[in-house]
Design an enzyme around this catalytic site. Structure first.
Site, PDB file in Angstrom:
ATOM      1  N   GLY A 172       2.762  40.339  19.984  1.00 20.04           N
ATOM      2  CA  GLY A 172       1.736  39.764  20.829  1.00 20.04           C
ATOM      3  C   GLY A 172       0.310  39.928  20.344  1.00 20.04           C
ATOM      4  O   GLY A 172      -0.579  39.226  20.827  1.00 20.04           O
ATOM      5  N   ASP A 173       0.071  40.843  19.407  1.00 17.95           N
ATOM      6  CA  ASP A 173      -1.284  41.027  18.852  1.00 17.95           C
ATOM      7  C   ASP A 173      -1.149  41.515  17.410  1.00 17.95           C
ATOM      8  O   ASP A 173      -1.738  42.514  17.013  1.00 17.95           O
ATOM      9  CB  ASP A 173      -2.067  42.029  19.700  1.00 17.95           C
ATOM     10  N   LEU A 174      -0.380  40.763  16.626  1.00 18.10           N
ATOM     11  CA  LEU A 174       0.041  41.258  15.324  1.00 18.10           C
ATOM     12  C   LEU A 174      -0.938  40.875  14.217  1.00 18.10           C
ATOM     13  O   LEU A 174      -0.624  40.116  13.310  1.00 18.10           O
ATOM     14  CB  LEU A 174       1.448  40.740  14.997  1.00 18.10           C
ATOM     15  N   ASN A 178      -2.889  46.224  13.380  1.00 14.52           N
ATOM     16  CA  ASN A 178      -1.797  46.751  14.194  1.00 14.52           C
ATOM     17  C   ASN A 178      -0.508  46.915  13.389  1.00 14.52           C
ATOM     18  O   ASN A 178       0.568  47.094  13.956  1.00 14.52           O
ATOM     19  CB  ASN A 178      -1.568  45.861  15.414  1.00 14.52           C
TER      20      ASN A 178
END
Length: 261
Positions: A172-174, A178
């Site tokens: 979702g926030d790659l 991260n």
């Protein structure tokens, strides 16, 4: 109550606490104890993040282990930083593919989330194009009236541009920040999970750079036409950045819109 006292409720005696660079939702600290070091994250949504990490772990994804959790404090294992490796990228690619191949039965997530002041509505919808339109693109029409007509036109087209059904598990926030390489291996950190089309993560991985070939060796071959949809999925984080950080990201939004065919 100060952090030392909150940690003591978990039976952790902190000998030293150092603030680390954190995300938009939580304060992050390295905690020294007599047995080594831990990481503590303090914020209103750490319980949701803990659930995301555990869901990813259930599918074999390498994530930091959640050691303790309360309503506003999460303690996870410390992952000392190390240089990226070919094997690490292969591991991450394979794990991500396993997440994306999951059939969760529906899109979305049981709880809403946020990127700082940008809320993320994760309620499931009847199909994937509707989710991407209603939950990820159209909320920004009110924030940016000058972009609203173009966002609304795109939303109407999504049923013909995106798969009808998509329920894989997304990080979702790659973005690259991260993806964490440690002396313990390669890990995903700071998820913003929901269920949907795995190409969302692939698009994010290519927004500010590109993963190495080793990633694809682990992930395998994506759909041959995935790059056609890449700008549709990159538009969402571009809009998030525009709202969080201002007009410096207007060009990125324009680039995404111009690449959508």
């Amino acid at each position: 109550m100060d952090l030392r006292a909150r940690l003591s409720r978990f039976g952790i005696e902190a000998r030293g606490i150092t603030r680390l660079h954190g995300g938009d939702l939580s304060e992050v600290f390295r905690v020294e104890t007599s047995d080594g070091t831990l990481v503590a994250k303090s914020g209103p949504r750490v319980g949701i993040e803990a659930g995301m990490l555990r869901t990813m772990a259930e599918l074999g994804a390498p994530v930091p282990e959640v050691l303790h959790i309360s309503a506003t404090l999460m303690v996870i294992e410390d992952l000392p930083e190390a240089a990226p490796t070919v094997a690490g990228w292969q591991t991450l690619g394979a794990a991500l593919r396993q997440m994306h191949d999951r059939n969760a039965g529906q899109n979305g997530w049981p709880e809403d989330y946020a990127f700082g002041p940008v809320p993320l509505d994760n309620r499931p919808t009847a199909n994937w194009p509707e989710f991407w339109a209603e939950r990820r693109i159209l909320p920004f029409a009110e924030d940016f009236p000058n972009l609203a007509p173009r966002l609304e036109r795109l939303a109407r087209r999504l049923a013909n541009l995106l798969p009808h059904h998509a329920t894989g598990l997304l990080h979702g926030d790659l973005w690259s920040g991260n993806v964490h390489f440690s002396t313990k291996g390669a890990f995903f950190i700071d998820p913003a999970c929901y269920h949907g089309h795995g190409e969302v993560d692939l698009a994010m991985l290519h927004l500010f750079g590109t993963p190495p070939e080793a990633f694809w060796q682990g992930y395998g071959t994506p759909a041959p036409d995935w790059k056609i949809r890449r700008a549709i999925y990159q538009l969402f984080p571009a809009l998030v950045h525009l709202k969080l950080f201002g007009t410096g990201y207007h060009g990125l939004v324009e680039r995404c819109l111009s690449e959508i065919r």
